[in-house]
Design an enzyme around this catalytic site. Structure first.
Site, PDB file in Angstrom:
ATOM      1  N   ARG A  67      38.125  45.772  17.484  1.00  0.00           N
ATOM      2  CA  ARG A  67      38.329  45.102  16.190  1.00  0.00           C
ATOM      3  C   ARG A  67      37.659  43.728  16.164  1.00  0.00           C
ATOM      4  O   ARG A  67      37.303  43.217  15.114  1.00  0.00           O
ATOM      5  CB  ARG A  67      39.832  44.986  15.874  1.00  0.00           C
ATOM      6  N   TYR A 121      31.866  45.444 -11.590  1.00  0.00           N
ATOM      7  CA  TYR A 121      32.315  46.770 -11.149  1.00  0.00           C
ATOM      8  C   TYR A 121      33.826  46.917 -11.424  1.00  0.00           C
ATOM      9  O   TYR A 121      34.600  45.972 -11.225  1.00  0.00           O
ATOM     10  CB  TYR A 121      32.020  46.875  -9.651  1.00  0.00           C
ATOM     11  N   ASP A 194      27.216  40.341  -5.791  1.00  0.00           N
ATOM     12  CA  ASP A 194      27.357  41.734  -5.397  1.00  0.00           C
ATOM     13  C   ASP A 194      26.036  42.414  -5.768  1.00  0.00           C
ATOM     14  O   ASP A 194      25.763  42.644  -6.946  1.00  0.00           O
ATOM     15  CB  ASP A 194      28.543  42.363  -6.141  1.00  0.00           C
ATOM     16  N   LYS A 219      26.498  52.871  -1.040  1.00  0.00           N
ATOM     17  CA  LYS A 219      25.470  53.233  -2.031  1.00  0.00           C
ATOM     18  C   LYS A 219      24.086  53.221  -1.378  1.00  0.00           C
ATOM     19  O   LYS A 219      23.839  54.053  -0.522  1.00  0.00           O
ATOM     20  CB  LYS A 219      25.571  52.288  -3.231  1.00  0.00           C
TER      21      LYS A 219
HETATM   22  C1  LIG Z   1      30.843  51.006  -5.350  1.00  0.00           C
HETATM   23  C2  LIG Z   1      30.795  49.559  -5.672  1.00  0.00           C
HETATM   24  C3  LIG Z   1      31.695  48.649  -5.094  1.00  0.00           C
HETATM   25  C4  LIG Z   1      32.807  49.100  -4.169  1.00  0.00           C
HETATM   26  O1  LIG Z   1      32.301  49.575  -2.978  1.00  0.00           O
HETATM   27  P1  LIG Z   1      33.137  50.601  -2.036  1.00  0.00           P
HETATM   28  O2  LIG Z   1      32.199  50.816  -0.905  1.00  0.00           O
HETATM   29  O3  LIG Z   1      33.411  51.806  -2.850  1.00  0.00           O
HETATM   30  O4  LIG Z   1      34.370  49.900  -1.642  1.00  0.00           O
HETATM   31  C5  LIG Z   1      31.555  47.313  -5.409  1.00  0.00           C
HETATM   32  N1  LIG Z   1      30.607  46.878  -6.260  1.00  0.00           N
HETATM   33  C6  LIG Z   1      29.739  47.714  -6.841  1.00  0.00           C
HETATM   34  C7  LIG Z   1      28.722  47.163  -7.769  1.00  0.00           C
HETATM   35  C8  LIG Z   1      29.799  49.081  -6.581  1.00  0.00           C
HETATM   36  O5  LIG Z   1      28.933  49.917  -7.182  1.00  0.00           O
END
Ligand SMILES: *Cc1c(COP(=O)(O)O)cnc(C)c1O
Length: 405
Positions: A67, A121, A194, A219
């Site tokens: 961890r 998001y 983000d 993603k």
């Molecule tokens: C999918 C997504 C998230 C969240 O990510 P996870 O890996 O599902 O926790 C945050 N911001 C954006 C823009 C996303 O497309």
């Protein structure tokens, strides 16, 4: 994309960095493995108790407990730091965990104000509006397309941090990120971007001045639809260390198997994003010329309101692999039936995979909004979001043609 020199990568071009960054430093039986092994041990020991003492005391780098640090996860973090030209990067169990940790660097105490883009998001929206607000943060949603109003509110409300996405979901509007970062910094706010929809190589938020860039590595970075992960990269090494401590203490760390999958995804990131952007652009052009389509939302299109902004912000003007389109005269029922007619494209709620994916925001990402809130944001009942994969664009067009009926 590949002509670009990445300063923090020793002058190497992006695709070279993507192929090599995070190469293993440890040997196995005296030999150097060419790829990072998946190290699953949850703890480590040393011949010398003095070494163990120093590693546990943080006086010497090393591994003791998974961890705290793990070699496979560390390799991924080094790769992300190289791609983002960051002083350091930290991997998290998901994009959501990375966002929460990044925001926590700046806004954590009851009464701290946090500005969040109103186009963010859906998961982020709910996280900040529920858990973070309940913990006492003053969460305020802001419109980043009204800069004078943003500047006024920054000066009046003194937020500790501003969190936003450069490409809005699902309409792919392009935020003037340079101006927004400058305005936030003038007001003393930390900036967290983000960049999930705008991965490197097309966008590097730290070069723009952001304090932290986060990704849902689920993603584009992972890219194969087989892993949940998040990363956060910082320009300041002290902040990277703080993020690492946050992950270690909250336990929102990434496991070695997941880290390996994201690292493997990164090896082809440049190729994938280049191809997905090109496919998205060709589909956008084709849909523009289709009488069944009322409007296409893609900043790669010359006529799109975000085109000039994308040209300034994104490497080579590539606008990423996600576009949206409105089906002329379609109501919810017709859109649902359209989803069922795709044979190749999957109606699954993610993006950035090798497979093309289509999402209906009204029932998925923007389900939590009232019809009025959606209408106010221009998210009409006839809009679908499309994430271009790696298929031949001609097959995708044929599938779109079939689905549109
Ligand atoms: C999918 C997504 C998230 C969240 O990510 P996870 O890996 O599902 O926790 C945050 N911001 C954006 C823009 C996303 O497309």
């Amino acid at each position: 994309m590949t002509e670009w020199m990445a300063g923090a990568g020793g002058g190497l071009h992006f695709d070279t960095l993507a192929a090599h960054a995070g190469a293993p430093s440890d040997t196995v039986g005296g030999a150097h493995p060419t790829v990072q092994p998946i190290v699953t041990a949850s703890s480590f020991w040393y011949e010398s108790a003095d070494t163990l003492d120093r590693v546990l005391g943080g006086e010497e780098p090393g591994y003791v407990y998974a961890r705290y640090a793990n070699p496979t996860v560390r390799a991924l973090e080094e790769a992300v730091a190289a791609l983002e030209q960051a002083a350091g990067a930290v991997a998290f169990a998901s994009g959501m965990a990375a966002i929460q940790a990044a925001v926590g660097l700046f806004a954590q105490r009851p009464g701290d104000t946090l500005f969040v883009s109103e186009d963010c998001y859906g998961g982020t929206y709910t996280l900040v509006a529920s858990i973070l607000a309940e913990q006492g943060l003053r969460v305020r949603f802001v419109d980043l397309f009204d800069l004078p109003q943003l500047e006024f509110r920054l000066a009046a409300e003194h937020p500790k941090a501003l969190l936003f996405e450069v490409l809005t979901n699902p309409l792919q509007r392009v935020v003037d990120a340079t101006a927004v970062v400058e305005a936030a910094h003038r007001a003393g706010a930390g900036v967290v971007i983000d960049a999930t929809f705008s991965p490197p190589p097309i966008f590097q938020g730290l070069r723009l001045g952001a304090d932290v860039v986060v990704h849902s590595a689920t993603k584009y970075l992972g890219g194969h639809g087989d892993v949940t992960a998040g990363v956060a990269a910082c320009g300041d090494p002290a902040r990277a260390a703080e993020l690492h401590t946050a992950g270690k203490l909250t336990g929102a760390v990434l496991g070695p198997h997941e880290a390996y999958l994201v690292l493997r995804g990164i090896r082809t990131l440049g190729l994938r994003v280049e191809r997905q952007s090109a496919t998205a652009l060709s589909l956008a052009h084709a849909l523009c010329a289709d009488a069944r389509i009322e409007r296409v939302y893609y900043p790669g299109l010359p006529g799109d309101p975000g085109h000039a902004g994308a040209g300034r912000l994104f490497r080579g003007g590539a606008a990423g692999g996600v576009l949206s389109f409105a089906i002329r005269g379609a109501d919810r029922e017709r859109v649902l039936r359209t989803l069922e007619r795709f044979r190749l494209v999957r109606p699954a709620p993610t993006l950035g995979d090798c497979l093309s994916l289509v999402l209906y925001p009204v029932i998925a990402s923007h389900r939590g909004l009232t019809p009025e809130q959606r209408a106010q944001r221009g998210i009409h009942d006839n809009i679908l979001r499309f994430s271009a994969g790696l298929e031949d664009p001609r097959d995708l067009l044929a599938d779109l043609d079939r689905a549109l009926g």
